[in-house]
Design an enzyme around this catalytic site. Structure first.
Site, PDB file in Angstrom:
ATOM      1  N   CYS A   1     -16.589   2.012 -20.532  1.00  0.00           N
ATOM      2  CA  CYS A   1     -17.957   1.945 -19.997  1.00  0.00           C
ATOM      3  C   CYS A   1     -18.702   0.687 -20.472  1.00  0.00           C
ATOM      4  O   CYS A   1     -19.556   0.157 -19.757  1.00  0.00           O
ATOM      5  CB  CYS A   1     -18.741   3.189 -20.397  1.00  0.00           C
ATOM      6  SG  CYS A   1     -17.958   4.718 -19.855  1.00  0.00           S
TER       7      CYS A   1
ATOM      8  N   CYS B   1     -24.596   4.599 -13.760  1.00  0.00           N
ATOM      9  CA  CYS B   1     -23.595   5.668 -13.844  1.00  0.00           C
ATOM     10  C   CYS B   1     -24.184   6.945 -14.460  1.00  0.00           C
ATOM     11  O   CYS B   1     -24.595   6.968 -15.618  1.00  0.00           O
ATOM     12  CB  CYS B   1     -22.404   5.195 -14.680  1.00  0.00           C
ATOM     13  SG  CYS B   1     -21.133   6.464 -14.852  1.00  0.00           S
TER      14      CYS B   1
ATOM     15  N   CYS C   1     -18.306  -2.033 -17.966  1.00  0.00           N
ATOM     16  CA  CYS C   1     -18.349  -1.601 -16.573  1.00  0.00           C
ATOM     17  C   CYS C   1     -19.587  -2.120 -15.841  1.00  0.00           C
ATOM     18  O   CYS C   1     -20.710  -1.992 -16.339  1.00  0.00           O
ATOM     19  CB  CYS C   1     -18.325  -0.077 -16.515  1.00  0.00           C
ATOM     20  SG  CYS C   1     -18.408   0.541 -14.833  1.00  0.00           S
TER      21      CYS C   1
ATOM     22  N   GLU D   1       0.827  -1.209   0.000  1.00  0.00           N
ATOM     23  CA  GLU D   1       0.000   0.000   0.000  1.00  0.00           C
ATOM     24  C   GLU D   1       0.864   1.263   0.000  1.00  0.00           C
ATOM     25  O   GLU D   1       0.531   2.248  -0.648  1.00  0.00           O
ATOM     26  CB  GLU D   1      -0.948   0.019   1.212  1.00  0.00           C
ATOM     27  CG  GLU D   1      -2.080  -0.994   1.116  1.00  0.00           C
ATOM     28  CD  GLU D   1      -2.975  -0.782  -0.096  1.00  0.00           C
ATOM     29  OE1 GLU D   1      -3.158   0.375  -0.516  1.00  0.00           O
ATOM     30  OE2 GLU D   1      -3.456  -1.785  -0.669  1.00  0.00           O
TER      31      GLU D   1
ATOM     32  N   CYS E   1     -12.467   2.503 -15.229  1.00  0.00           N
ATOM     33  CA  CYS E   1     -12.892   3.900 -15.167  1.00  0.00           C
ATOM     34  C   CYS E   1     -11.655   4.792 -15.154  1.00  0.00           C
ATOM     35  O   CYS E   1     -11.400   5.532 -14.210  1.00  0.00           O
ATOM     36  CB  CYS E   1     -13.745   4.130 -13.927  1.00  0.00           C
ATOM     37  SG  CYS E   1     -14.696   5.660 -14.026  1.00  0.00           S
TER      38      CYS E   1
HETATM   39  S1  SF4 Z   1     -19.818   3.489 -16.775  1.00  0.00           S
HETATM   40 FE1  SF4 Z   1     -19.288   5.134 -15.379  1.00  0.00          FE
HETATM   41  S2  SF4 Z   1     -18.153   4.164 -13.759  1.00  0.00           S
HETATM   42 FE2  SF4 Z   1     -18.187   2.751 -15.483  1.00  0.00          FE
HETATM   43  S3  SF4 Z   1     -16.304   3.135 -16.609  1.00  0.00           S
HETATM   44 FE3  SF4 Z   1     -17.927   4.383 -17.504  1.00  0.00          FE
HETATM   45  S4  SF4 Z   1     -17.762   6.333 -16.449  1.00  0.00           S
HETATM   46 FE4  SF4 Z   1     -16.657   4.854 -15.219  1.00  0.00          FE
END
Ligand code: SF4
Length: 367
Positions: free
Chosen positions: A201, A210, A204, A39, A194
């Site tokens: 996205c 989102c 994601c 970390e 992200c």
């Molecule tokens: S959907 Fe939203 S959280 Fe997911 S990668 Fe795209 S911007 Fe980021």
């Protein structure tokens, strides 16, 4: 509690277990020494850069006790090249504190961890989560980016109120179970999906919730640090020339250009009857009076100087005298030969201004 939403953690944990990173050398262990070291190394440094250092460091210092017993020079030598060297000094101090105060065993309470050198609130939470399964919330640059986008937070995350609200959200969203996968999921999402400039996205797990994705604002969020407008100031400076000499004033010891010679400033040390208005001839003549009788006044083109914190617009007022008064008792003023200007203790912009204005072609005309 405000911000609570178990479905957020559920989606993240499920994604992390299937698609997240699982084979990093500091994963799959509860050894707090290994977790803590990773970390600290990962603060401000990418995983790829840390991998080699992490392995070599552990070869040299396989246990917390061996690190605590080492010399600081030895620790610094192992850290050399990784950057942000305060981390290495704190790492060494922290190892010694854990040995001295906790018998060589890291505490699992994030509040106690956060009191140790080099361990902030977020790092303490990560160590507690990974080494002890403690429910604790992390909040680093990656998490701020993910939160800003998923929840459509449109104020700057570095601003105190926004950051506090993000912490409150992070505390509320952290799950009671699977805190390791959840914490790792936040890190993995920020680092692999992200990302700052080109978020993936389409892959994601947060896409359906989102706000940035739904509103087409992934490029705008998180909000960047607002740029402050540079304040601007103006000063009218007296360029009083007479018989090959220029009148200079020593500036007060504190403040800009402290102690240097400069041009006398109207509305500054010299009173100007109509301060705030364009300098009328009569007002300038009155301000000049302690130094002699004004013969001519020419308003030269303003020049601008940019300081770190503001811009200064200088309006030079070129004045010649028909007769000069004695500088009785005015210790801070002096007449300086134009030829001595290049070597005088003048602020750079004033020297430049003087040398340009009193260049040879002008000297011939005004002296
Ligand atoms: S959907 Fe939203 S959280 Fe997911 S990668 Fe795209 S911007 Fe980021």
């Amino acid at each position: 509690m405000q911000y609570q939403d178990p479905s957020f953690a559920a989606a993240l944990v499920a994604w992390q277990k299937q698609h997240g990173r699982h084979g990093l050398p500091w994963q799959n262990t509860r050894d707090a020494y290994l977790v803590w070291l990773s970390e600290i190394m990962l603060q401000q440094t990418q995983v790829a850069a840390v991998l080699g250092y992490y392995a070599r460091f552990l070869e040299r210092f396989p246990t917390l006790a061996s690190l605590a017993a080492a010399s600081v020079d030895d620790v610094m030598a192992q850290w050399a090249g990784l950057g942000y060297y305060t981390r290495a000094r704190n790492l060494h101090k922290c190892a010694q504190r854990v040995v001295a105060e906790y018998g060589g065993v890291f505490p699992s309470d994030p509040a106690l961890l956060a009191e140790l050198p080099g361990i902030g609130r977020s790092t303490a939470a990560a160590i507690a989560a990974f080494s002890a399964g403690r429910r604790a919330a992390i909040m680093d640059g990656n998490v701020k980016r993910v939160f800003a986008r998923v929840f459509g937070i449109d104020t700057y995350p570095g601003e105190r109120r926004t950051e506090e609200a993000m912490w409150a959200r992070a505390e509320a969203l952290a799950p009671d179970e699977d805190i390791e996968a959840y914490t790792q999921g936040l890190m993995d999402m920020g680092a692999t999906l992200c990302t700052r400039s080109s978020p993936s996205c389409e892959r994601c797990p947060m896409q359906a919730r989102c706000v940035a994705y739904a509103t087409g604002r992934t490029a705008e969020l998180p909000v960047r640090k607002p740029k402050k407008a540079t304040p601007e100031k103006a000063a009218r400076m007296l360029l009083l020339v007479d018989r090959g000499q220029v009148l200079l004033e020593q500036r007060p010891a504190v403040g800009i250009w402290g102690g240097l010679l400069s041009l006398p400033e109207l509305d500054g040390h010299l009173p100007l009857a109509d301060a705030g208005e364009p300098a009328a001839d009569a007002a300038v003549a009155a301000a000049v009076q302690p130094f002699g009788v004004m013969e001519s006044l020419e308003r030269l083109l303003p020049v601008m100087h940019v300081f770190t914190h503001y811009k200064l617009h200088i309006q030079p007022l070129l004045v010649t005298l028909s007769s000069r008064a004695a500088l009785a008792g005015e210790q801070r003023y002096q007449w300086l030969d134009a030829g001595a200007l290049p070597g005088a203790a003048l602020p750079a912009p004033i020297k430049k201004l003087l040398l340009e204005l009193l260049g040879e072609h002008r000297q011939a005309r005004i002296f």
